[in-house]
Design an enzyme around this catalytic site. Structure first.
Site, short mmCIF file in Angstrom:
data_model
loop_
_atom_site.label_atom_id
_atom_site.label_comp_id
_atom_site.label_asym_id
_atom_site.label_seq_id
_atom_site.Cartn_x
_atom_site.Cartn_y
_atom_site.Cartn_z
N HIS A 10 0.82 -1.21 0.00
CA HIS A 10 0.00 0.00 0.00
C HIS A 10 0.86 1.26 0.00
O HIS A 10 0.42 2.31 -0.48
CB HIS A 10 -0.96 -0.01 1.20
CG HIS A 10 -2.13 -0.92 1.01
ND1 HIS A 10 -3.39 -0.62 1.47
CD2 HIS A 10 -2.24 -2.11 0.38
CE1 HIS A 10 -4.22 -1.60 1.15
NE2 HIS A 10 -3.54 -2.52 0.50
N VAL A 31 1.42 4.15 -3.86
CA VAL A 31 1.06 5.57 -3.75
C VAL A 31 2.35 6.38 -3.62
O VAL A 31 3.06 6.29 -2.62
CB VAL A 31 0.15 5.82 -2.54
CG1 VAL A 31 -0.27 7.30 -2.48
CG2 VAL A 31 -1.08 4.92 -2.58
N GLY A 74 5.09 5.82 -4.92
CA GLY A 74 6.26 4.97 -4.85
C GLY A 74 6.58 4.56 -3.42
O GLY A 74 5.88 4.91 -2.47
N ASP A 105 7.99 5.21 -0.50
CA ASP A 105 8.57 6.40 0.14
C ASP A 105 8.14 6.59 1.59
O ASP A 105 8.38 7.65 2.17
CB ASP A 105 8.21 7.65 -0.67
CG ASP A 105 6.70 7.89 -0.71
OD1 ASP A 105 5.92 7.05 -0.19
OD2 ASP A 105 6.27 8.93 -1.26
N GLU A 139 -2.33 9.25 4.42
CA GLU A 139 -3.00 8.21 3.64
C GLU A 139 -3.74 7.19 4.51
O GLU A 139 -4.48 6.35 4.00
CB GLU A 139 -1.98 7.49 2.76
CG GLU A 139 -1.31 8.41 1.75
CD GLU A 139 -0.06 7.82 1.13
OE1 GLU A 139 0.16 6.59 1.27
OE2 GLU A 139 0.71 8.58 0.50
N ASN A 147 -7.21 1.92 3.35
CA ASN A 147 -6.36 1.83 4.54
C ASN A 147 -7.12 1.97 5.86
O ASN A 147 -6.72 1.38 6.87
CB ASN A 147 -5.28 2.91 4.49
CG ASN A 147 -4.36 2.75 3.30
OD1 ASN A 147 -4.09 1.64 2.85
ND2 ASN A 147 -3.86 3.87 2.76
N PRO A 161 -5.70 -1.37 -5.59
CA PRO A 161 -6.83 -2.17 -6.10
C PRO A 161 -7.80 -2.55 -4.98
O PRO A 161 -7.39 -3.17 -4.00
CB PRO A 161 -6.16 -3.42 -6.68
CG PRO A 161 -4.74 -3.02 -6.92
CD PRO A 161 -4.40 -2.02 -5.85
N THR A 201 -3.75 -22.60 5.62
CA THR A 201 -2.55 -22.23 6.38
C THR A 201 -2.32 -20.72 6.31
O THR A 201 -1.41 -20.26 5.61
CB THR A 201 -1.32 -22.97 5.84
OG1 THR A 201 -1.26 -22.77 4.41
CG2 THR A 201 -1.38 -24.46 6.14
#
Length: 320
Positions: free
Chosen positions: A66, A70, A72, A74, A88, A94, A163, A243
């Protein structure tokens, strides 16, 4: 004049190449001199967290996904909201679901003890994701490092780039392609769902309304996920039925039996272009592991901040 023109051409070409391949500045040995104790500082923290709660390993891998999707890789996802800063964490993909931040905080603290002010939170997250996969039984790889931390975040990017679990195959493929990841990368990286759990709100529609789901499996999941929205939304179910705390290829075995928990999972095996790849991972766990490693390295290369860009945060939750 000719010499000046050639010099200008060389300068602009070099700048263009640097701008287009900033990821090339990442390397596995970036901290070999400045922080040789980095990896031995991070892994015990991750190991201890997983020993306390195995699910958190999957949570850390998901944090890395995640974050990278967004702006990259960072560490923008790690930033807390403040009165003057929107991060974010409260974006739809999120909010209420990303977790494991305290593990990254603890790893950062451990690293600061051995080499203060040297290692970015973005790199610590990348290393912790690799360690989580290895601790839970998955493959290992050499993590490329040298990222710096962002001073910005993108709430809209988090809402639009990650996604959703309702995605069809075309949308999944498009969102991964936007990050420079192929359909093969997408299917392999989705195998991270061989560990972890999902909330009822994210799989309710699939188990009640989709037709490409095994009936007995759907009924089992319905017992812990009421059909009414707002009821039991946070009830959990394992992404991998057999599992959920072991990293292997059972996720794909579930897909060919129509026992993917999320709509987006089952889309990978639903009469479409990715069916054969799913079957290949059912047949060969080593092929899955190899492609997963390739995908994780490629994802880690998504537009990192390097050189003098960004900063090395003292606290992963806030800008210096």
């Amino acid at each position: 004049m000719a010499a000046q023109s050639i010099a200008l051409w060389l300068l602009t070409t070099t700048m263009a190449l640097q701008a287009g391949t900033s990821w090339a500045q990442l390397s596995t040995g970036f901290y070999s001199s400045s922080c040789p104790g980095l990896y031995s500082a991070v892994k015990p923290v991750v190991q201890s967290a997983i020993d306390s709660e195995k699910r958190v390993g999957a949570s850390i891998v998901r944090l890395f996904f995640h974050d990278c999707f967004v702006q990259g890789c960072d560490a923008s996802l790690l930033l807390d909201d403040t009165a003057t800063f929107q991060g974010e964490k409260m974006a739809t993909p999120n909010n209420g679901s990303v977790r494991g931040f305290e593990v990254i905080d603890a790893a950062k603290s451990a690293v600061e003890n051995v080499c203060p002010g040297v290692v970015s939170c973005a790199d610590i997250l990348a290393i912790a994701a690799r360690d989580s996969v290895v601790i839970l039984g998955g493959p290992s790889w050499d993590v490329k490092v040298g990222r710096r931390d962002s001073t910005t975040a993108s709430f809209s990017g988090a809402n639009n780039n990650i996604p959703p679990p309702t995605s069809g195959l075309a949308n999944l493929t498009s969102l991964f392609a936007a990050q420079g990841l192929s359909q093969k990368d997408m299917v392999a990286l989705s195998g991270a769902h061989t560990i972890g759990q999902a909330r009822c709100t994210n799989f309710r529609d699939h188990i009640y309304n989709d037709t490409n789901v095994d009936g007995a499996f759907a009924r089992t999941r319905q017992s812990g996920c009421p059909s009414t929205s707002g009821t039991g939304d946070n009830n959990l179910a394992p992404l991998d039925l057999q599992t959920p705390t072991v990293f292997e290829n059972d996720y794909y075995k579930n897909l060919v039996s129509n026992m993917g928990l999320l709509h987006s999972d089952q889309e990978l095996f639903n009469g479409g272009a990715t069916d054969a790849l799913v079957q290949s991972y059912v047949s060969s766990q080593s092929a899955f592991f190899a492609d997963f490693v390739t995908g994780m390295i490629k994802m880690g290369d998504i537009t990192p901040l390097t050189g003098s860009a960004g900063e090395i945060r003292k606290n992963c939750r806030r800008i210096n």
